[in-house]
Enzyme design. Structure first.
Site, PDB file in Angstrom:
ATOM      1  N   ARG A   5       0.824  -1.217   0.000  1.00 47.38           N
ATOM      2  CA  ARG A   5       0.000   0.000   0.000  1.00 47.38           C
ATOM      3  C   ARG A   5       0.858   1.267   0.000  1.00 47.38           C
ATOM      4  NH1 ARG A   5      -3.681  -0.466   4.993  1.00 47.38           N
ATOM      5  NH2 ARG A   5      -1.695  -1.249   5.745  1.00 47.38           N
TER       6      ARG A   5
ATOM      7  N   ASN B 122      -6.163  -2.712   1.903  1.00 51.78           N
ATOM      8  CA  ASN B 122      -6.147  -4.166   1.985  1.00 51.78           C
ATOM      9  C   ASN B 122      -7.572  -4.676   2.057  1.00 51.78           C
ATOM     10  OD1 ASN B 122      -3.347  -4.416   2.037  1.00 51.78           O
ATOM     11  ND2 ASN B 122      -3.222  -4.416   4.252  1.00 51.78           N
TER      12      ASN B 122
END
Length: 90
Positions: free
Chosen positions: A19, A37
């Site tokens: 990320r 996520n």
């Protein structure tokens, strides 16, 4: 022309700084949106930019950061949401 892509990345993509690295790449490419996520282990992005910017992001997503093992990247075009930044959603 600005486009909006919903992108799903499958593989070993959680716990490997995917990320944060995606956010860095998106900001470098001046793409707006978010990355998060998913409970099933995938990473999900919504990204807005021009076609060239989004292609570069998709190319990057297929590789990811050093410890990621990307198995598959899928995307679909969707309606613009006019994001102002690119953020990590938790």
């Amino acid at each position: 022309m600005t486009k909006h892509y919903n992108i799903t990345v499958k593989g070993i993509v959680q716990g490997v700084w995917y990320r944060k690295n995606t956010q860095d790449k998106a900001r470098e490419l001046e793409i707006k949106g978010f990355v998060k996520n998913l409970p099933n282990g995938d990473v999900y992005l919504e990204a807005e930019g021009n076609e060239q910017q989004l292609k570069l992001l998709l190319d990057w997503c297929a590789i990811g950061p050093e410890h990621a093992r990307v198995e598959h990247v899928s995307f679909e075009e969707a309606d613009l949401k006019s994001f102002r930044h690119f953020e990590i959603e938790r």
